[in-house]
Design a protein around this motif. Structure first.
Motif, mmCIF file in Angstrom:
data_model
loop_
_atom_site.group_PDB
_atom_site.id
_atom_site.type_symbol
_atom_site.label_atom_id
_atom_site.label_comp_id
_atom_site.label_asym_id
_atom_site.label_seq_id
_atom_site.Cartn_x
_atom_site.Cartn_y
_atom_site.Cartn_z
ATOM 1 N N ARG A 186 -10.366 -3.358 0.426
ATOM 2 C CA ARG A 186 -9.411 -2.577 -0.478
ATOM 3 C C ARG A 186 -10.328 -1.230 -0.866
ATOM 4 N NH1 ARG A 186 -4.698 -3.860 -3.326
ATOM 5 N NH2 ARG A 186 -3.659 -5.619 -2.489
ATOM 6 N N ASP A 187 -11.447 -1.404 -1.247
ATOM 7 C CA ASP A 187 -12.308 -0.174 -1.775
ATOM 8 C C ASP A 187 -12.226 0.901 -0.815
ATOM 9 O OD1 ASP A 187 -13.138 -1.520 -3.704
ATOM 10 O OD2 ASP A 187 -15.213 -1.727 -3.275
ATOM 11 N N ILE A 188 -12.233 0.638 0.555
ATOM 12 C CA ILE A 188 -11.953 1.751 1.453
ATOM 13 C C ILE A 188 -10.637 2.400 1.752
ATOM 14 C CG2 ILE A 188 -12.462 2.121 3.912
ATOM 15 C CD1 ILE A 188 -14.828 0.431 4.351
ATOM 16 N N THR A 210 -4.272 -11.847 4.467
ATOM 17 C CA THR A 210 -4.577 -10.790 3.166
ATOM 18 C C THR A 210 -6.117 -10.998 3.038
ATOM 19 O OG1 THR A 210 -2.381 -11.835 2.478
ATOM 20 C CG2 THR A 210 -3.816 -10.852 0.888
ATOM 21 N N ALA A 211 -6.630 -12.104 3.085
ATOM 22 C CA ALA A 211 -8.177 -11.886 2.616
ATOM 23 C C ALA A 211 -9.022 -11.018 3.540
ATOM 24 C CB ALA A 211 -8.689 -13.426 3.082
ATOM 25 N N ILE A 268 0.991 1.546 7.880
ATOM 26 C CA ILE A 268 0.613 0.229 7.607
ATOM 27 C C ILE A 268 -1.038 0.497 7.301
ATOM 28 C CG2 ILE A 268 2.180 -1.094 8.499
ATOM 29 C CD1 ILE A 268 -0.085 -1.690 10.843
ATOM 30 N N SER A 269 -1.493 -0.785 6.765
ATOM 31 C CA SER A 269 -2.907 -0.857 6.691
ATOM 32 C C SER A 269 -3.454 -1.784 7.652
ATOM 33 C CB SER A 269 -3.542 -1.211 5.251
ATOM 34 O OG SER A 269 -3.112 -0.269 4.135
ATOM 35 N N PRO A 311 -1.197 6.882 -4.710
ATOM 36 C CA PRO A 311 -1.791 5.715 -5.709
ATOM 37 C C PRO A 311 -2.681 4.978 -4.789
ATOM 38 C CG PRO A 311 0.743 5.941 -5.794
ATOM 39 C CD PRO A 311 0.144 6.990 -4.564
ATOM 40 N N LYS A 312 -3.731 4.448 -5.620
ATOM 41 C CA LYS A 312 -4.801 4.031 -5.057
ATOM 42 C C LYS A 312 -4.409 2.379 -4.065
ATOM 43 C CE LYS A 312 -9.015 3.555 -7.253
ATOM 44 N NZ LYS A 312 -9.877 3.146 -8.253
ATOM 45 N N THR A 313 -3.293 1.860 -4.724
ATOM 46 C CA THR A 313 -2.931 0.843 -3.882
ATOM 47 C C THR A 313 -1.921 0.985 -2.888
ATOM 48 O OG1 THR A 313 -1.566 0.006 -5.583
ATOM 49 C CG2 THR A 313 -3.822 -0.935 -5.614
ATOM 50 N N ALA A 314 -1.450 2.127 -2.551
ATOM 51 C CA ALA A 314 -0.187 2.400 -1.648
ATOM 52 C C ALA A 314 -0.666 1.822 -0.487
ATOM 53 C CB ALA A 314 -0.069 3.852 -1.723
ATOM 54 N N HIS A 315 0.470 1.524 0.170
ATOM 55 C CA HIS A 315 0.424 1.146 1.668
ATOM 56 C C HIS A 315 -0.313 -0.043 2.108
ATOM 57 C CE1 HIS A 315 2.170 5.095 1.813
ATOM 58 N NE2 HIS A 315 1.123 5.431 1.537
#
Ligand SMILES: [Fe+2]
Length: 255
Positions: A105-107, A98-99, A132-133, A118-122
Protein backbone atom coordinates in the motif's frame (compact mmCIF):
# COMPACT_ATOMS: atom_id res chain seq x y z
CA UNK A 1 24.25 9.75 -12.89
CA UNK A 2 23.92 8.68 -9.31
CA UNK A 3 22.25 5.90 -7.38
CA UNK A 4 21.46 7.04 -3.83
CA UNK A 5 21.15 4.57 -0.97
CA UNK A 6 18.69 5.80 1.65
CA UNK A 7 16.46 4.56 4.45
CA UNK A 8 12.71 4.07 4.22
CA UNK A 9 12.11 7.11 6.47
CA UNK A 10 14.42 9.28 4.37
CA UNK A 11 12.71 8.07 1.19
CA UNK A 12 9.20 8.85 2.42
CA UNK A 13 10.38 12.24 3.68
CA UNK A 14 11.93 13.00 0.29
CA UNK A 15 8.83 11.94 -1.67
CA UNK A 16 6.26 13.73 0.48
CA UNK A 17 8.19 16.74 1.78
CA UNK A 18 10.61 17.45 -1.05
CA UNK A 19 8.62 16.23 -4.02
CA UNK A 20 10.03 18.63 -6.61
CA UNK A 21 13.64 17.76 -5.79
CA UNK A 22 12.82 14.04 -5.80
CA UNK A 23 11.12 14.19 -9.21
CA UNK A 24 13.93 16.35 -10.62
CA UNK A 25 16.44 13.68 -9.58
CA UNK A 26 14.31 10.92 -11.15
CA UNK A 27 13.98 12.91 -14.37
CA UNK A 28 17.77 13.32 -14.38
CA UNK A 29 17.92 9.50 -14.39
CA UNK A 30 19.16 9.27 -10.83
CA UNK A 31 18.00 6.26 -8.88
CA UNK A 32 17.35 5.30 -5.26
CA UNK A 33 17.97 2.10 -3.34
CA UNK A 34 15.74 2.18 -0.27
CA UNK A 35 17.18 -0.25 2.27
CA UNK A 36 15.04 -2.95 3.90
CA UNK A 37 11.80 -1.67 2.44
CA UNK A 38 10.07 -5.03 2.61
CA UNK A 39 11.25 -7.40 5.35
CA UNK A 40 13.49 -10.23 4.25
CA UNK A 41 11.25 -12.81 5.99
CA UNK A 42 8.31 -11.53 3.95
CA UNK A 43 10.30 -11.86 0.70
CA UNK A 44 11.15 -15.45 1.59
CA UNK A 45 7.54 -16.23 2.56
CA UNK A 46 6.19 -14.72 -0.67
CA UNK A 47 8.64 -16.77 -2.70
CA UNK A 48 7.45 -19.92 -0.91
CA UNK A 49 3.86 -18.91 -1.60
CA UNK A 50 4.38 -18.51 -5.37
CA UNK A 51 6.43 -21.71 -5.58
CA UNK A 52 3.41 -23.48 -4.06
CA UNK A 53 1.19 -21.88 -6.69
CA UNK A 54 3.55 -23.14 -9.40
CA UNK A 55 3.56 -26.62 -7.89
CA UNK A 56 -0.24 -26.83 -7.86
CA UNK A 57 -1.43 -24.95 -10.96
CA UNK A 58 -0.51 -24.77 -14.62
CA UNK A 59 0.69 -21.51 -16.15
CA UNK A 60 -2.03 -19.59 -18.01
CA UNK A 61 -2.88 -16.10 -19.21
CA UNK A 62 -6.04 -14.03 -18.75
CA UNK A 63 -7.02 -10.62 -20.14
CA UNK A 64 -7.43 -7.87 -17.56
CA UNK A 65 -11.24 -7.88 -17.52
CA UNK A 66 -13.71 -8.23 -14.65
CA UNK A 67 -13.41 -11.69 -13.12
CA UNK A 68 -9.70 -12.00 -13.97
CA UNK A 69 -8.21 -14.56 -11.60
CA UNK A 70 -4.77 -14.39 -10.01
CA UNK A 71 -2.60 -16.49 -12.31
CA UNK A 72 0.96 -17.19 -13.36
CA UNK A 73 2.46 -17.14 -16.80
CA UNK A 74 5.69 -18.30 -18.41
CA UNK A 75 6.94 -15.98 -21.15
CA UNK A 76 9.59 -17.85 -23.15
CA UNK A 77 10.25 -15.18 -25.77
CA UNK A 78 6.54 -14.96 -26.66
CA UNK A 79 6.57 -13.15 -30.03
CA UNK A 80 3.69 -10.76 -29.20
CA UNK A 81 5.25 -9.39 -26.01
CA UNK A 82 5.80 -5.63 -25.96
CA UNK A 83 9.33 -6.39 -24.84
CA UNK A 84 11.09 -9.70 -25.49
CA UNK A 85 11.53 -11.63 -22.28
CA UNK A 86 12.15 -14.95 -20.63
CA UNK A 87 10.29 -14.74 -17.34
CA UNK A 88 7.84 -16.49 -15.05
CA UNK A 89 5.38 -13.96 -13.63
CA UNK A 90 2.75 -14.29 -10.90
CA UNK A 91 -0.14 -11.77 -10.96
CA UNK A 92 -2.05 -10.69 -7.84
CA UNK A 93 -5.10 -8.40 -7.59
CA UNK A 94 -6.68 -6.80 -4.54
CA UNK A 95 -10.09 -8.32 -5.38
CA UNK A 96 -8.56 -11.81 -5.29
CA UNK A 97 -5.72 -11.51 -2.77
CA UNK A 98 -6.16 -8.51 -0.50
CA UNK A 99 -3.24 -9.39 1.77
CA UNK A 100 -0.52 -9.40 -0.89
CA UNK A 101 -1.63 -6.12 -2.47
CA UNK A 102 -2.12 -4.45 0.92
CA UNK A 103 1.49 -5.29 1.79
CA UNK A 104 2.54 -2.74 -0.84
CA UNK A 105 0.00 0.00 0.00
CA UNK A 106 2.81 2.45 0.81
CA UNK A 107 4.05 2.17 -2.77
CA UNK A 108 0.57 2.50 -4.31
CA UNK A 109 -0.01 5.54 -2.10
CA UNK A 110 3.23 7.15 -3.30
CA UNK A 111 2.23 6.55 -6.94
CA UNK A 112 -1.20 8.06 -6.31
CA UNK A 113 0.33 11.02 -4.50
CA UNK A 114 2.71 11.72 -7.39
CA UNK A 115 -0.25 11.45 -9.80
CA UNK A 116 -2.15 14.05 -7.75
CA UNK A 117 -4.81 11.53 -6.73
CA UNK A 118 -6.14 10.59 -3.29
CA UNK A 119 -3.65 8.23 -1.62
CA UNK A 120 -5.94 5.22 -1.61
CA UNK A 121 -7.24 5.67 -5.18
CA UNK A 122 -7.51 2.61 -7.45
CA UNK A 123 -6.27 0.12 -4.86
CA UNK A 124 -9.57 -1.74 -4.63
CA UNK A 125 -10.64 -1.14 -8.26
CA UNK A 126 -12.12 -3.70 -10.62
CA UNK A 127 -10.93 -3.83 -14.27
CA UNK A 128 -14.18 -2.15 -15.42
CA UNK A 129 -13.11 0.93 -13.39
CA UNK A 130 -10.44 1.45 -16.08
CA UNK A 131 -7.37 1.40 -13.85
CA UNK A 132 -6.31 -1.34 -11.48
CA UNK A 133 -3.62 -2.00 -8.91
CA UNK A 134 -1.68 -5.20 -9.36
CA UNK A 135 1.34 -6.86 -7.75
CA UNK A 136 3.65 -8.86 -10.01
CA UNK A 137 6.17 -11.35 -8.69
CA UNK A 138 8.67 -12.07 -11.45
CA UNK A 139 11.25 -14.84 -11.61
CA UNK A 140 14.13 -14.52 -14.06
CA UNK A 141 15.33 -18.11 -13.98
CA UNK A 142 18.99 -19.04 -14.09
CA UNK A 143 19.85 -20.29 -17.55
CA UNK A 144 19.05 -17.00 -19.26
CA UNK A 145 16.00 -15.29 -17.78
CA UNK A 146 16.09 -11.76 -19.23
CA UNK A 147 14.16 -8.69 -20.35
CA UNK A 148 15.28 -6.83 -23.50
CA UNK A 149 16.36 -3.22 -23.22
CA UNK A 150 13.38 -0.86 -23.26
CA UNK A 151 11.90 2.35 -21.90
CA UNK A 152 8.49 2.68 -20.25
CA UNK A 153 6.37 5.69 -21.18
CA UNK A 154 5.86 7.74 -18.05
CA UNK A 155 2.13 7.83 -17.67
CA UNK A 156 0.66 9.71 -14.72
CA UNK A 157 0.61 6.56 -12.58
CA UNK A 158 4.08 5.45 -13.57
CA UNK A 159 6.16 8.55 -12.93
CA UNK A 160 8.57 6.29 -11.07
CA UNK A 161 9.28 2.60 -11.42
CA UNK A 162 9.44 0.67 -8.18
CA UNK A 163 11.00 -2.78 -7.94
CA UNK A 164 11.65 -4.77 -4.79
CA UNK A 165 14.64 -7.08 -4.90
CA UNK A 166 13.38 -10.46 -3.72
CA UNK A 167 16.55 -12.55 -4.12
CA UNK A 168 20.18 -12.53 -3.08
CA UNK A 169 22.58 -11.42 -5.79
CA UNK A 170 25.65 -13.67 -5.59
CA UNK A 171 23.60 -16.45 -3.96
CA UNK A 172 20.40 -17.02 -5.94
CA UNK A 173 22.22 -15.98 -9.12
CA UNK A 174 25.73 -14.83 -9.89
CA UNK A 175 25.62 -12.88 -13.15
CA UNK A 176 23.20 -10.66 -15.06
CA UNK A 177 20.28 -8.71 -13.68
CA UNK A 178 18.85 -5.21 -13.85
CA UNK A 179 20.83 -2.50 -15.60
CA UNK A 180 20.14 1.04 -16.71
CA UNK A 181 21.80 2.85 -19.60
CA UNK A 182 21.43 6.57 -18.89
CA UNK A 183 23.78 7.41 -21.75
CA UNK A 184 23.55 5.52 -25.05
CA UNK A 185 27.29 5.74 -25.57
CA UNK A 186 28.21 4.57 -22.08
CA UNK A 187 28.30 1.04 -20.68
CA UNK A 188 25.25 0.00 -18.69
CA UNK A 189 25.12 0.52 -14.93
CA UNK A 190 24.40 -2.78 -13.15
CA UNK A 191 21.91 -2.20 -10.33
CA UNK A 192 21.50 -5.59 -8.64
CA UNK A 193 24.94 -5.62 -6.95
CA UNK A 194 23.80 -2.47 -5.10
CA UNK A 195 20.59 -3.96 -3.70
CA UNK A 196 19.93 -6.72 -1.15
CA UNK A 197 16.80 -8.79 -0.69
CA UNK A 198 14.02 -6.50 0.54
CA UNK A 199 15.49 -3.28 -0.87
CA UNK A 200 13.27 -1.09 -3.02
CA UNK A 201 14.81 0.21 -6.25
CA UNK A 202 13.31 3.45 -7.58
CA UNK A 203 14.16 4.53 -11.11
CA UNK A 204 12.87 6.67 -13.95
CA UNK A 205 10.61 4.66 -16.26
CA UNK A 206 12.04 6.60 -19.19
CA UNK A 207 15.68 5.57 -18.72
CA UNK A 208 16.77 2.74 -21.03
CA UNK A 209 16.80 -0.40 -18.90
CA UNK A 210 16.64 -4.17 -19.10
CA UNK A 211 17.57 -7.36 -17.36
CA UNK A 212 20.67 -9.00 -18.78
CA UNK A 213 20.52 -12.81 -18.91
CA UNK A 214 20.74 -14.38 -15.49
CA UNK A 215 23.48 -17.04 -15.24
CA UNK A 216 23.29 -17.59 -19.00
CA UNK A 217 25.73 -20.51 -19.03
CA UNK A 218 23.40 -22.74 -16.99
CA UNK A 219 20.46 -24.68 -18.42
CA UNK A 220 17.02 -23.28 -17.73
CA UNK A 221 14.64 -24.95 -15.28
CA UNK A 222 11.21 -23.31 -15.06
CA UNK A 223 10.56 -25.06 -11.73
CA UNK A 224 13.72 -23.87 -10.03
CA UNK A 225 13.57 -22.04 -6.70
CA UNK A 226 16.53 -19.76 -7.32
CA UNK A 227 17.31 -17.18 -9.98
CA UNK A 228 16.45 -13.50 -9.84
CA UNK A 229 13.14 -12.60 -8.17
CA UNK A 230 11.52 -9.20 -8.11
CA UNK A 231 8.24 -7.67 -6.87
CA UNK A 232 6.55 -5.00 -8.99
CA UNK A 233 3.57 -3.08 -7.56
CA UNK A 234 1.84 -1.40 -10.53
CA UNK A 235 -1.13 0.84 -11.29
CA UNK A 236 -2.12 0.15 -14.88
CA UNK A 237 -4.94 0.43 -17.39
CA UNK A 238 -7.20 -2.59 -17.65
CA UNK A 239 -8.04 -4.14 -20.99
CA UNK A 240 -11.31 -2.14 -21.04
CA UNK A 241 -9.11 0.94 -21.27
CA UNK A 242 -6.16 -0.22 -23.39
CA UNK A 243 -3.82 2.38 -24.86
CA UNK A 244 -0.79 1.19 -26.82
CA UNK A 245 0.94 4.48 -26.03
CA UNK A 246 1.22 3.42 -22.40
CA UNK A 247 3.00 0.15 -23.24
CA UNK A 248 6.78 -0.27 -22.92
CA UNK A 249 8.89 0.26 -26.02
CA UNK A 250 11.71 -2.14 -26.80
CA UNK A 251 14.87 -0.23 -27.74
CA UNK A 252 17.01 -3.06 -29.04
CA UNK A 253 17.31 -6.82 -29.23
CA UNK A 254 20.18 -6.51 -26.83
CA UNK A 255 19.93 -8.87 -23.90
FE1 LIG B 1 10.57 -1.53 -17.63
Amino acid sequence: MAIHTISRTEFHDLVYNNTAAFMAAIEANEGYIVKNYYPREKCIALREQVLEINAHSDPSWHPCLDGVPDYHRINDEYPKSWVKARTHTYYFHHFNNTAIVDDFRDIFEIKNYLAGEPKTAHITNQPSDGLISRVLVVQYPRGGGYLAEHADPNSKFALIQTLIQMSDYGEDYKTGGLYIRPDEAAPPVMIDPLAEMGDLMVLSPGVAHGVSPVDAEQSIDWNSRDGRWIILPLILRSDYNMDVNTKPKQLSDQQ
